[in-house]
Design an enzyme around this catalytic site. Structure first.
Site, PDB file in Angstrom:
ATOM      1  N   GLU A 199     -13.487  -9.945 -38.673  1.00  0.00           N
ATOM      2  CA  GLU A 199     -14.077 -10.973 -38.664  1.00  0.00           C
ATOM      3  C   GLU A 199     -13.263 -12.080 -38.995  1.00  0.00           C
ATOM      4  OE1 GLU A 199     -15.519 -13.249 -36.888  1.00  0.00           O
ATOM      5  OE2 GLU A 199     -16.901 -13.481 -37.793  1.00  0.00           O
TER       6      GLU A 199
ATOM      7  N   ARG B  68     -22.462  -7.184 -32.336  1.00  0.00           N
ATOM      8  CA  ARG B  68     -22.559  -7.582 -33.634  1.00  0.00           C
ATOM      9  C   ARG B  68     -23.072  -6.132 -34.408  1.00  0.00           C
ATOM     10  NH1 ARG B  68     -24.096 -12.918 -35.219  1.00  0.00           N
ATOM     11  NH2 ARG B  68     -23.956 -12.716 -37.519  1.00  0.00           N
ATOM     12  N   HIS B  69     -22.222  -6.270 -35.539  1.00  0.00           N
ATOM     13  CA  HIS B  69     -23.091  -4.983 -36.717  1.00  0.00           C
ATOM     14  C   HIS B  69     -24.794  -5.775 -36.463  1.00  0.00           C
ATOM     15  CE1 HIS B  69     -22.495  -8.963 -39.020  1.00  0.00           C
ATOM     16  NE2 HIS B  69     -21.628  -8.608 -38.709  1.00  0.00           N
TER      17      HIS B  69
ATOM     18  N   ASN C 128     -25.134 -11.731 -44.668  1.00  0.00           N
ATOM     19  CA  ASN C 128     -26.282 -12.838 -43.960  1.00  0.00           C
ATOM     20  C   ASN C 128     -27.208 -12.837 -44.240  1.00  0.00           C
ATOM     21  OD1 ASN C 128     -25.183 -10.176 -41.088  1.00  0.00           O
ATOM     22  ND2 ASN C 128     -24.548 -11.919 -41.366  1.00  0.00           N
TER      23      ASN C 128
ATOM     24  N   HIS D 187     -18.024  -8.810 -34.996  1.00  0.00           N
ATOM     25  CA  HIS D 187     -18.586  -9.422 -35.641  1.00  0.00           C
ATOM     26  C   HIS D 187     -18.405 -10.816 -34.720  1.00  0.00           C
ATOM     27  CE1 HIS D 187     -17.057  -7.304 -39.007  1.00  0.00           C
ATOM     28  NE2 HIS D 187     -16.124  -6.833 -38.442  1.00  0.00           N
TER      29      HIS D 187
ATOM     30  N   ARG E 111     -19.635  -2.815 -42.346  1.00  0.00           N
ATOM     31  CA  ARG E 111     -20.943  -3.072 -41.659  1.00  0.00           C
ATOM     32  C   ARG E 111     -20.957  -3.001 -40.249  1.00  0.00           C
ATOM     33  NH1 ARG E 111     -18.095  -8.276 -43.044  1.00  0.00           N
ATOM     34  NH2 ARG E 111     -18.494  -9.805 -41.985  1.00  0.00           N
TER      35      ARG E 111
END
Ligand code: ATP
Length: 447
Positions: free
Chosen positions: A306, A232-233, A239, A371, A284
């Site tokens: 995403e 994932r980023h 987040n 994502h 991201r």
């Protein structure tokens, strides 16, 4: 009733296909069959494999090579009975809604192929023959050592003796083996012939869309050793706030992960061979890939963006539950199929990921930075997660996942960056901003 559609948008109401594998032992037929089944199942096309060897084992659990000699009448009878039982089960399965049934057996004579074709045709089932031919002796011996000496046929036996016996089994098949259309009289059949793992392919009389998807997928398979890395980023500003979607920058800790990623990748690759990096088009993931070595090729894919949360983009789960309580509940009840208003479902994401999977199959070492939902879908493809399970798989931040395809499955390793991050996993019914998945939910064995 509305027609059934599936992950590649095909109406499958009336389509039923029997994929008949053809080829000598140790040519990768089971390998090809299980990959095709995994791909089709991932695309929501009901598919199943019927392996004649498994049926034969109930009657002849550990036969030696002479069992497969065509002059051995007892052996012939038992092998014929096993094929009949597999085909009968397949027909029953088609009646219950199966769409693609794969008959995994040698089907090495014209008579045997005609027998299957006639039965399937009488039942209005289309037939594609898929032959794997291989005359690379080294590869055949490697296959025998890789998967045959550990087969139930040779359980408890010395691997060298087993390999020799298996070689003799192949010789018995070679005596009667006819490659598809070798004599020019099987020209009417629909078939795909794969020679020496795709160095050459012959496609004959492929008819409809689903057939051509299957053929295209099988043409792209290779067996060169490789891995696929997923990350994932790094942690993003949204987040931190427990908000979904958006196109935020990395948090301070997310930046730290981006700086650490090259080291983590190097550790897990184990050499300085370059990877190709695929990111989404969102800030991201691009920022997370930014410190990777310059000689790594990088490519951005819109398909890796995403899951689109539509009207809920940028909201916390609590805000969604307050504003759209029915939607919130509906999503928990069927997370795979629930489509956000103006957005996407997991099912939609799988459809747009299909070209990514196809490209992954063709490629070698690839690192994907994407994502949570997208990685869940890709992970589900490799690890055969069901539609019920896949949307709930914990994919922690600041963790690199390495997937290595093996003969009949995929090996998983994970590498933690040891940089703290919030948890974005959410349990059913919860509106918590940051909830840790329970330890038993943690799928990965960590390095
Ligand atoms: N197209 C191919 N040609 C040759 N080998 C392949 C091919 N695809 C996969 N393999 C290799 O074949 C091995 C798996 O053999 P597999 O069990 O699938 O053979 P099989 O043809 O099904 O044999 P059997 O008839 O005994 O069941 C794996 O090591 C895999 O890497």
């Amino acid at each position: 009733m509305a027609p059934r559609t599936n992950g590649i948008g095909v109406q499958v109401e009336n389509t039923r296909i029997c994929v008949v594998m053809v080829g000598l032992p140790a040519r990768g037929k089971s390998f090809i069959a299980q990959k095709a089944q995994r791909y089709l199942t991932w695309l929501s096309i009901p598919s199943a494999t019927f392996n004649v060897g498994n049926y034969r084992r109930t009657d002849a659990p550990q036969p030696s090579a002479d069992f497969f000699d065509t002059n051995n009448q007892e052996g012939e009878r038992k092998r014929r009975a096993a094929a009949e039982a597999a085909v009968a089960d397949m027909l029953r399965w088609f009646k219950k809604g199966g769409v693609v049934g794969i008959l995994d057996a040698t089907n090495s004579t014209k008579e045997r192929r005609k027998w299957v074709l006639d039965i399937m045709t009488q039942n209005n089932i289309e037939v594609i023959f898929v032959e794997s031919r291989c005359d690379d002796e080294n590869l055949i011996m490697a296959n025998i050592r890789d998967v045959k000496t550990t087969s139930p046929d040779y359980q408890g036996q010395d691997p060298e003796t087993a390999a020799l016996d298996f070689r003799n089994r192949i010789r018995n098949y070679e005596k009667v083996y006819k490659s598809l259309n070798e004599d020019g009289d099987e020209d009417d059949l629909t078939f795909l012939k794969i020679m020496n793992v795709g160095k050459q392919v012959i496609i004959n009389r492929i008819r409809d869309y689903l057939q051509s998807r299957i053929v295209y997928y099988l043409m792209n398979l290779h067996i060169r050793p490789r891995s696929v890395w997923l990350s994932r980023h790094g942690e993003s500003m949204l987040n931190l706030e427990g908000r979904i979607g958006g196109d935020a920058e990395l948090s301070h800790r997310g930046e730290e992960y981006a700086r650490k990623l090259p080291e983590l990748v190097l550790e897990s690759v184990g050499s300085d061979r370059p990877l190709t990096v695929w990111t989404s088009t969102l800030k991201r993931t691009i920022a997370t890939a930014r410190h990777l070595p310059k000689h790594y090729n990088q490519l951005q894919w819109k398909a890796l963006d995403e899951l689109d949360a539509g009207v809920c983009d940028g909201m916390t789960y609590q805000e969604i539950a307050d504003l759209y309580p029915d939607d919130f509940q509906a999503r928990d009840e069927d997370k795979y199929n629930y489509r956000y208003r103006g957005g996407e479902s997991y099912r939609d994401v799988v459809i747009r990921l299909e070209p990514i999977i196809m490209e992954l199959e063709r490629s070698e070492d690839i690192l994907i930075i994407s994502h949570q939902a997208v990685i869940r879908c890709i992970y589900a493809y490799f690890m055969q997660k069901t539609q019920e399970e896949s949307p709930w798989v914990p994919v922690p931040l600041h963790t690199l996942i390495k997937l290595t395809p093996r003969a009949y499955g995929t090996e998983v390793q994970t590498y933690k960056a040891n940089i703290q991050a919030v948890s974005t996993w959410r349990g059913k019914g919860s509106t918590a901003k940051h909830e840790d998945p329970s330890p038993e939910k943690s799928l990965f064995q960590t390095h």
